[in-house]
Design an enzyme around this catalytic site. Structure first.
Site, mmCIF file in Angstrom:
data_model
loop_
_atom_site.group_PDB
_atom_site.id
_atom_site.type_symbol
_atom_site.label_atom_id
_atom_site.label_comp_id
_atom_site.label_asym_id
_atom_site.label_seq_id
_atom_site.Cartn_x
_atom_site.Cartn_y
_atom_site.Cartn_z
ATOM 1 N N GLU A 116 24.267 11.164 -54.727
ATOM 2 C CA GLU A 116 23.654 11.717 -56.028
ATOM 3 C C GLU A 116 24.197 13.870 -56.299
ATOM 4 O OE1 GLU A 116 18.962 10.131 -56.406
ATOM 5 O OE2 GLU A 116 19.634 12.235 -55.042
ATOM 6 N N CYS A 117 24.376 13.294 -57.420
ATOM 7 C CA CYS A 117 24.283 14.761 -58.083
ATOM 8 C C CYS A 117 25.516 15.154 -57.476
ATOM 9 C CB CYS A 117 23.708 15.281 -58.153
ATOM 10 S SG CYS A 117 23.108 17.246 -59.616
ATOM 11 N N GLY A 118 25.540 16.392 -56.755
ATOM 12 C CA GLY A 118 26.684 17.248 -55.909
ATOM 13 C C GLY A 118 26.998 16.052 -54.464
#
Length: 437
Positions: free
Chosen positions: A328-330
């Site tokens: 997720e994201c990073g």
């Protein structure tokens, strides 16, 4: 034991809600009160400060992303064995999106849903009697949201305190204290908001200073008395996201920190075991786990170390040959081929997905998201829709060749387009999942 509860709100972001909340949490804990913190909205950083202040895990409650039954279920959990809940508002008290009743994401939704009063934090810098007009507007804006009292923050002098406070009390709203302007009480920030509690040097000493300021400036007895008994109907975890596996290898270090507390709690309640590992320490996910989860965080600040972590990268590739990996994201950035840092230097990432991301060519992406999944993954099955949030400055500058993981829309249903990537057992997206619909 029935806990008491109070929402701490303000007219806008930057009014000092977080510092006041953290200081009050520690001040009440010093008195022996079993106090717990809750943050409204999708901010995953502030619950870490609440935990640092109380030594009890924090919680996010988001009225847009979470169905009312799930809100009640999670809130009652947080109230278990507690005497006082302090619920910190995100942004301004009434700030949310246009949505169905009490599903806007605003803290005022919870005030209505749970029947809770609000302690209003007013930053009076640059004004005096005008603060009473703002307070008057809050007390009359919504008859279902009761403003119980207010705190004056960042007053410049005793005269300033008296001018502002007397005007507010003249409209019938109690003032339970005034905090004088003090730059040492301000929490440091970075591009996604406050620096996380785990990274703050001498965090506990700073919280102690905040608690000292609250004890010296505020009437804690009056604040406790302003809280209402938190006696709400039982809820249900039916809309919570199920654990992605029985044994979950979870990346956990300074580069991977953004995991909503309710997800971790829900996974463990469902019988899953969480096995943390540190990519920055060049650790790979344990081979006896059946899924790997790379949460968000700040990989752009540690890209060089991640690129050099050969054992992590090779171990993750071997894991992904037979078992699911989700980022997720990073975590999604690290699953790609490369990451360009703020200085323009390019660092090789794991290459499990084919996209490339850049933090040098920044663009803010912020808002609620509805993700319709195009294939099975750690956050749901094909065709399911998951609610969540997106907040990042990095961007995909080379989309790669992988099919998208989801089609996303904003909080009011406007289509945004494809999101993330999917290749074999590996999935990832900038979208942070919060709950099912």
């Amino acid at each position: 034991m029935t806990a008491r509860a109070l929402i701490i709100g303000a007219p806008r972001s930057g009014s000092g809600k977080t510092s006041v909340t953290i200081g009050l949490l520690r001040a009440f804990a010093r008195r022996g009160v079993k106090v717990r913190g809750i943050k409204t909205g999708p901010d995953y950083i502030d619950p870490g400060f609440h935990e640092a202040a109380t030594h009890v895990p924090g919680l996010n409650l988001d009225s847009w992303a979470m169905a009312p039954d799930l809100l009640r279920y999670l809130a009652r959990q947080q109230a278990d064995d507690a005497e006082l809940l302090l619920i910190e508002s995100a942004m301004g008290l009434f700030d949310g999106i246009v949505s169905e009743k009490n599903r806007s994401g605003a803290a005022s939704d919870l005030a209505r849903l749970f029947g809770l009063p609000v302690l209003l934090v007013l930053d009076v810098s640059g004004q005096s009697q005008t603060a009473a007009a703002i307070a008057y507007g809050f007390t009359h804006y919504d008859p279902q949201v009761k403003i119980a009292a207010c705190i004056l923050n960042r007053a410049g002098s005793e005269r300033h305190r008296k001018l502002s406070g007397d005007a507010i009390e003249a409209i019938g709203l109690p003032v339970v204290g005034t905090i004088l302007r003090d730059p040492t009480l301000i929490l440091p920030e970075r591009h996604l908001g406050l620096v996380q509690a785990s990274e703050h040097p001498e965090m506990d000493a700073h919280i102690e200073r905040l608690a000292d300021a609250m004890e010296a400036s505020l009437d804690l007895d009056a604040i406790y008395a302003a809280a209402n008994p938190f006696d709400i109907p039982p809820g249900s975890p039916a809309k919570a996201l199920p654990p992605p596996g029985q044994r979950i290898a979870l990346a956990r270090d300074a580069a991977f920190t953004f995991l909503y507390p309710h997800l971790m709690r829900g996974w463990r309640e469902a019988g899953a075991e969480v096995v943390p590992f540190s990519p920055l320490a060049d650790e790979a996910p344990s081979t006896d786990c059946d899924v790997c989860w790379l949460p968000g965080g700040y990989p752009e600040l540690h890209a060089g170390r991640l690129a050099a972590a050969e054992n992590f990268r090779e171990g993750l590739k071997r894991f992904a040959e037979t078992k699911p990996v989700h980022g997720e994201c990073g975590g999604y950035m690290v699953l790609g081929e490369a990451l360009e840092d703020a200085d323009g230097a390019t660092h090789a990432m794991t290459g499990l997905l084919s996209h490339r991301t850049s933090f040098a060519k920044r663009k803010m992406n912020l808002g609620y998201r509805q993700a319709r999944l195009l294939g099975p993954c750690a956050i749901g099955q094909k065709g399911e829709t998951v609610r969540g949030h997106e907040f990042h400055y990095a961007r995909v500058f080379c989309p790669g060749t992988d099919p998208p993981l989801a089609m996303i829309a904003d909080g009011i249903g406007n289509e945004i387009g494809p999101s993330g990537g999917w290749r074999g057992n590996v999935t990832g997206t900038f979208f942070h999942a919060i709950a099912g619909i």
